[in-house]
Design an enzyme around this catalytic site. Structure first.
Site, mmCIF file in Angstrom:
data_model
loop_
_atom_site.group_PDB
_atom_site.id
_atom_site.type_symbol
_atom_site.label_atom_id
_atom_site.label_comp_id
_atom_site.label_asym_id
_atom_site.label_seq_id
_atom_site.Cartn_x
_atom_site.Cartn_y
_atom_site.Cartn_z
ATOM 1 N N ALA A 160 0.836 -1.200 0.000
ATOM 2 C CA ALA A 160 0.000 0.000 0.000
ATOM 3 C C ALA A 160 0.873 1.252 0.000
ATOM 4 O O ALA A 160 1.752 1.411 0.844
ATOM 5 C CB ALA A 160 -0.916 0.008 1.209
ATOM 6 N N LYS A 161 0.588 2.121 -0.938
ATOM 7 C CA LYS A 161 1.250 3.425 -0.950
ATOM 8 C C LYS A 161 0.367 4.365 -0.131
ATOM 9 O O LYS A 161 -0.476 5.096 -0.659
ATOM 10 C CB LYS A 161 1.424 3.912 -2.390
ATOM 11 N N ALA A 162 0.532 4.261 1.174
ATOM 12 C CA ALA A 162 -0.346 4.946 2.117
ATOM 13 C C ALA A 162 0.336 6.172 2.711
ATOM 14 O O ALA A 162 1.548 6.166 2.970
ATOM 15 C CB ALA A 162 -0.761 3.986 3.233
#
Length: 309
Positions: A160-162
């Site tokens: 996840a590119k959170a």
């Protein structure tokens, strides 16, 4: 000094193009307080046919994958967000651009149990040159092993590119810059090489490229692109556990990322890598990458999405 908030242009905000200066949120916006949001970094490049977005669909797919991991349901379909990214480039009259789609929770509620939150989506685009400096694309950068450790998350979280995941990266980069280096290198909790503050890392030894496994690093789209280009140039790419000593003893090393593109590394912890500059294989792969993004390669036409005026 011009700030990011004080610019001419437009930003796609919840389905509408709004004036750049009017794209505002409240101070009680939920994501501002808790960091729950997802985003992408995408680039458009100048080609002979006009501005073209590099690997648009792959970036949009990853945005949805990140949102799914965070249990966020994006209220727009993929085609809508692809169109929004194209419009952000064309309606700002950009020949090349950095594009930032982001999904975040609004100010409808506060607290961890807030169950009335709305997911908002923005897409902004602006001109942004070489992230780590134009001269460093040839000369290479100096990096430092960080005292900050890569977040030890559940394996799925690495995909996840959170928003909140980047706090650690900011601390690591700030530490490196304060000590006179260009970037940081983070290790994981086991002491293995993970990634830069916002980049994947590759090393080259005896003509073979090595990069950390995805248990320690984000599944970068530029990283995947390099796999393809390196194979086409006749070089094997191996995912494996890397130790800091592997980088010290490498023939060449470089960072990859949408912002960083392909940036050579000339020193790690004051240890000179290879010839102390951009190595020959790095230079070849870097040239292939820029040929690809600027539409100068006959192969992989699907990597470019032409932005229509």
């Amino acid at each position: 000094m011009q700030t990011m908030a004080d610019r001419d242009g437009v930003i796609w905000f919840d389905g509408e193009m709004v004036d750049w200066r009017d794209a505002k949120i409240h101070v009680l916006t939920h994501t501002l307080h808790y960091g729950m949001g997802v985003f992408e970094g995408v680039r458009a490049y100048k080609t002979e046919q006009g501005a073209a977005i590099f690997r648009l669909q792959a970036h949009t797919d990853r945005l949805y994958e990140s949102a799914d991991i965070m249990n966020m349901e994006i209220p727009y379909d993929s085609d809508t967000l692809n169109d929004a990214q194209c419009r952000a480039v064309s309606e700002n009259n950009l020949e090349s651009a950095y594009i930032r789609p982001m999904c975040f929770y609004g100010s409808e509620g506060m607290g961890l149990r807030a169950d009335n939150l709305k997911i908002h989506v923005i897409v902004a685009a602006w001109e942004w040159g070489a992230y780590l400096g134009k001269e460093n694309m040839e000369n290479g950068i100096r990096i430092r092993k960080s005292s900050y450790v890569k977040n030890d998350l559940h394996p799925s979280m690495y995909k996840a590119k959170a928003n909140g995941n980047y706090i650690n990266s900011m601390l690591a980069l700030g530490e490196a810059l304060s000590k006179g280096y260009d970037e940081a290198l983070l290790l994981d909790s086991k002491g293995n090489v993970a990634e830069g503050s916002g980049e994947n890392i590759f090393i080259i030894k005896d003509g073979v490229l090595y990069t950390p496994e995805l248990t320690a690093a984000l599944n970068g789209i530029t990283r995947n692109t390099i796999f393809t280009l390196a194979n086409e140039a006749g070089h094997d790419v191996v995912e494996k556990v890397l130790k800091i000593e592997d980088i010290y003893n490498a023939d060449e090393a470089f960072f990859t990322g949408t912002a960083a593109e392909v940036t050579p590394i000339r020193e790690v912890d004051d240890k000179v890598i290879g010839n102390g500059g951009r190595g020959p294989i790095t230079e070849k792969i870097q040239a292939m990458y820029f040929d690809a993004v600027h539409g100068r390669l006959d192969v992989h036409p699907d990597w470019l999405t032409l932005v229509k005026k």
